[in-house]
Design a protein around this motif. Structure first.
Motif, PDB file in Angstrom:
ATOM      1  N   TYR A  78       7.060   9.855   1.569  1.00  6.05           N
ATOM      2  CA  TYR A  78       5.806   9.139   1.342  1.00  6.05           C
ATOM      3  C   TYR A  78       4.634   9.843   2.041  1.00  6.05           C
ATOM      4  O   TYR A  78       3.619  10.189   1.429  1.00  6.05           O
TER       5      TYR A  78
ATOM      6  N   LYS B 219       0.835  -1.191   0.000  1.00  7.16           N
ATOM      7  CA  LYS B 219       0.000   0.000   0.000  1.00  7.16           C
ATOM      8  C   LYS B 219       0.876   1.251   0.000  1.00  7.16           C
ATOM      9  O   LYS B 219       2.033   1.148   0.399  1.00  7.16           O
TER      10      LYS B 219
ATOM     11  N   GLU C 261      -1.327   6.916  17.347  1.00  4.92           N
ATOM     12  CA  GLU C 261       0.068   6.523  17.576  1.00  4.92           C
ATOM     13  C   GLU C 261       0.834   7.630  18.282  1.00  4.92           C
ATOM     14  O   GLU C 261       0.547   8.811  18.082  1.00  4.92           O
TER      15      GLU C 261
ATOM     16  N   PHE D  67      -6.872   4.274  15.795  1.00  2.00           N
ATOM     17  CA  PHE D  67      -5.456   3.899  15.739  1.00  2.00           C
ATOM     18  C   PHE D  67      -4.618   5.149  15.968  1.00  2.00           C
ATOM     19  O   PHE D  67      -4.146   5.791  15.034  1.00  2.00           O
TER      20      PHE D  67
ATOM     21  N   HIS E 284      -1.017  -5.242   5.928  1.00  5.10           N
ATOM     22  CA  HIS E 284      -0.511  -6.054   7.041  1.00  5.10           C
ATOM     23  C   HIS E 284      -1.487  -6.068   8.225  1.00  5.10           C
ATOM     24  O   HIS E 284      -1.388  -6.921   9.095  1.00  5.10           O
ATOM     25  N   PHE E 285      -2.455  -5.137   8.245  1.00  2.00           N
ATOM     26  CA  PHE E 285      -3.454  -5.172   9.316  1.00  2.00           C
ATOM     27  C   PHE E 285      -4.270  -6.468   9.243  1.00  2.00           C
ATOM     28  O   PHE E 285      -4.723  -6.964  10.262  1.00  2.00           O
TER      29      PHE E 285
ATOM     30  N   HIS F 163      -6.059   0.807   5.744  1.00  2.00           N
ATOM     31  CA  HIS F 163      -6.177  -0.238   6.764  1.00  2.00           C
ATOM     32  C   HIS F 163      -7.530  -0.266   7.472  1.00  2.00           C
ATOM     33  O   HIS F 163      -8.159  -1.306   7.573  1.00  2.00           O
TER      34      HIS F 163
ATOM     35  N   ARG G 127       9.696   9.833   7.289  1.00  2.00           N
ATOM     36  CA  ARG G 127       8.991   9.278   6.121  1.00  2.00           C
ATOM     37  C   ARG G 127       8.280  10.340   5.278  1.00  2.00           C
ATOM     38  O   ARG G 127       7.283  10.040   4.603  1.00  2.00           O
TER      39      ARG G 127
ATOM     40  N   LYS H  62      -2.658  -9.078  11.274  1.00  3.53           N
ATOM     41  CA  LYS H  62      -2.502  -8.887  12.724  1.00  3.53           C
ATOM     42  C   LYS H  62      -3.371  -9.921  13.433  1.00  3.53           C
ATOM     43  O   LYS H  62      -4.547 -10.069  13.104  1.00  3.53           O
TER      44      LYS H  62
ATOM     45  N   LYS I  37      -5.134   1.940  20.334  1.00  2.00           N
ATOM     46  CA  LYS I  37      -5.367   1.192  19.107  1.00  2.00           C
ATOM     47  C   LYS I  37      -6.450   0.171  19.403  1.00  2.00           C
ATOM     48  O   LYS I  37      -6.159  -0.902  19.934  1.00  2.00           O
TER      49      LYS I  37
ATOM     50  N   ASP J 134      -3.062   7.102   4.512  1.00  2.00           N
ATOM     51  CA  ASP J 134      -2.097   6.204   5.159  1.00  2.00           C
ATOM     52  C   ASP J 134      -2.789   5.176   6.043  1.00  2.00           C
ATOM     53  O   ASP J 134      -2.366   4.016   6.091  1.00  2.00           O
ATOM     54  N   MET J 135      -3.816   5.577   6.750  1.00  2.00           N
ATOM     55  CA  MET J 135      -4.430   4.645   7.709  1.00  2.00           C
ATOM     56  C   MET J 135      -5.878   4.288   7.394  1.00  2.00           C
ATOM     57  O   MET J 135      -6.241   3.129   7.447  1.00  2.00           O
TER      58      MET J 135
ATOM     59  N   LYS K 202      -0.988  10.749  14.381  1.00  2.00           N
ATOM     60  CA  LYS K 202       0.396  10.563  14.810  1.00  2.00           C
ATOM     61  C   LYS K 202       0.762  11.609  15.860  1.00  2.00           C
ATOM     62  O   LYS K 202       0.092  12.628  15.981  1.00  2.00           O
TER      63      LYS K 202
HETATM   64  C1  BG6 Z   1       1.640   1.657   8.188  1.00  3.19           C
HETATM   65  C2  BG6 Z   1       1.546   3.145   8.121  1.00  3.19           C
HETATM   66  O1  BG6 Z   1       1.009   1.066   7.102  1.00  3.19           O
HETATM   67  O2  BG6 Z   1       1.042   1.214   9.381  1.00  3.19           O
HETATM   68  C3  BG6 Z   1       2.231   3.765   9.298  1.00  3.19           C
HETATM   69  O3  BG6 Z   1       2.149   3.620   6.922  1.00  3.19           O
HETATM   70  C4  BG6 Z   1       1.702   3.201  10.599  1.00  3.19           C
HETATM   71  O4  BG6 Z   1       2.105   5.180   9.271  1.00  3.19           O
HETATM   72  C5  BG6 Z   1       1.697   1.681  10.550  1.00  3.19           C
HETATM   73  O5  BG6 Z   1       2.530   3.648  11.641  1.00  3.19           O
HETATM   74  C6  BG6 Z   1       0.997   1.109  11.761  1.00  3.19           C
HETATM   75  O6  BG6 Z   1       1.022  -0.268  11.776  1.00  3.19           O
HETATM   76  P1  BG6 Z   1       1.910  -1.073  12.810  1.00  3.19           P
HETATM   77  O7  BG6 Z   1       1.405  -2.438  12.694  1.00  3.19           O
HETATM   78  O8  BG6 Z   1       3.292  -0.946  12.334  1.00  3.19           O
HETATM   79  O9  BG6 Z   1       1.700  -0.448  14.144  1.00  3.19           O
END
Ligand code: BG6
Length: 458
Positions: free
Chosen positions: A212, A134, A202, A200, A164-165, A226, A209, A168, A332, A221-222, A325
């Protein structure tokens, strides 16, 4: 499905490969779940095989993968310097593969798009599998164009769009929780659920970064990438099986019914950007002063959008998705808040709160907030929390995703229509922001977000 003989990582010198992909790959190899394969790293910069091998070994160790299989893979991997947007270079890379190749594009979206265009001029071995990171495309139009281009190259079942979510363990635990318990599904609807929040937040800030993130922002991004997919798992109809057709079909159906609540993107969204501050004693510059940031992009680092799912099950229930962020607290979680009881018998004192189910993504646990009589005065309502840990998965999220890729099982990857729906859902919000119909607010890094957001919910 054919067995994968060689995994090729495009963007091998990048941060994603080092921090996430390779550690996940090491874990997977150590577990021995997949048959053996070779690993080739491809990058635009020159790197010797020995430097690449040391890099792979270090990333494997960082993921806790120190077994014989992981060590052997790291000792034998090769690195090729190549321009993946050049058909001749791509032909050279494919010639270096043994068996069926899996090509993993750990690249910025524009480079992935250019590489896929170049692949149209190359003979791809039958069974070739793609892994695509992504964000998939940069908007709906480019995602649709990329999807069209991809299915001309290989069949949809061999395309793994990575979120990748979906790897998880806590997100996957939603499936067992929802569908292996009789008690939840009958109340999992608008009659009984008041609202759903998927948060979510953080503490992490930009972490270098800008290249990007400054073009993506929190919404893309989120939320686009995700959280809408997590929402789909929460909201979907029960699938008849957890396989690539049924699971993704159910998720796609939920997404098709989703749009910003009330069809009002300005009224249903908020955005903000952090200013200078500190998190846990670490000073942070204002987002616009971070190296590589262009203030003209007006990138948001925190957003909250309320969506509605217009179907029989969910009509009228707000689904609030929030991510940001540089916040004070990492929060989360998925919170499902139930409606209050229709009638509380007279004679109780104290006000019951609504029952709420919390599924936390970090730490991985689940809890249920309930009202009970409690101790002391039996007619006073007390609040209790039942909670348990989910326990970590055998593999981290990237290990899980790579396992699907290497066994060519796309159940946990994102299908073309799902990605396009996620873009369709957020585009009205992006358009409203572009017209400045929603103020770009600010919050000090290390705070809980703009003060006004704390007083009122959307
Ligand atoms: C990424 C985002 O895909 O997911 C990041 O680009 C984010 O900004 C991250 O911090 C969060 O996922 P994880 O699993 O790394 O906490």
């Amino acid at each position: 499905a054919r067995q994968i003989g060689t995994l090729v990582i495009f963007g091998a010198g990048g941060d994603l490969a080092r921090r996430l992909l390779l550690p996940g790959l090491g874990q997977l190899v150590d577990l021995g779940r997949n048959p053996d394969f070779r690993l080739i790293g491809v990058g635009q910069n020159a790197m010797s095989n020995s430097a690449w091998r040391a890099r792979v070994a270090k990333s494997f160790e960082a993921g806790g993968a120190t077994g014989a299989k992981a060590r052997a893979l790291a000792a034998e991997t090769e690195y090729l310097k190549a321009d993946v947007t050049n058909p001749d270079d791509l032909t050279r890379i494919l010639a270096a593969c043994t068996g069926t190749p899996a090509l993993y594009f750990a690249l910025p979206p524009q480079v992935t798009i250019a590489a896929c265009a170049a692949l149209a001029h190359v003979d791809l071995p039958a069974g070739t599998v793609f892994g695509l990171e992504k964000p998939f495309g940069t908007d709906l139009k480019s995602a649709v164009a990329l999807n069209r281009q991809l299915v001309k190259l290989i069949p949809e079942q061999q395309i793994h769009r990575v979120d990748h979510f979906l790897g998880k363990s806590t997100v996957l635990n939603l499936l067992g929780l929802r569908f292996a318990n009789r008690i939840l599904e009958p109340v999992w609807n608008a009659d009984n659920i008041e609202r759903v929040d998927i948060v979510f937040d953080e503490k992490l800030a930009l972490e270098g970064r800008a290249g990007y993130y400054d073009h993506a922002g929190a919404l893309i991004d989120m939320i686009q990438s995700h959280l809408l997919l997590v929402m789909a798992l929460v909201a979907m109809e029960p699938p008849s099986s957890i396989d690539a057709e049924d699971l993704r079909g159910a998720m796609a159906q939920a997404l098709r019914a989703t749009s910003v609540l009330g069809g009002d993107p300005a009224g249903s969204s908020r955005r903000a950007r952090y200013t200078a501050g500190a998190i846990g004693g670490r000073k942070l510059p204002s987002y616009v002063k971070e190296p590589g940031v262009d203030p003209k992009n007006r990138t948001e680092t925190l957003t909250e959008v309320v969506f509605g799912i217009e179907n029989w099950r969910w009509a009228g229930v707000p689904f609030t998705l929030r991510s940001g962020k540089a916040l004070e607290r990492a929060r989360k979680e998925i919170v499902v808040t139930f409606r209050e009881v229709p009638h509380l018998p007279a004679g109780f004192s104290g006000k019951p709160g609504p029952a709420a189910l919390r599924i936390s993504l970090s730490p991985d646990d689940i809890s249920l907030d309930l009202n009970i009589n409690g101790s002391g005065d039996p007619f006073t309502i007390d609040r209790v929390v039942l909670s348990t840990e989910f326990g970590a998965g055998e593999l981290g999220p990237y290990g899980e995703v790579l396992s699907g890729l290497l066994s060519n099982d796309p159940t946990l990857s994102v299908r073309a229509d799902e990605i396009e729906e996620c873009w369709r859902i957020v585009e009205p919000v992006l358009a409203a922001w572009k017209k400045d119909a929603v103020k770009l607010e600010s919050y000090p890094a290390g705070s809980a977000g703009p003060a006004a957001w704390r007083r009122s919910r959307l």
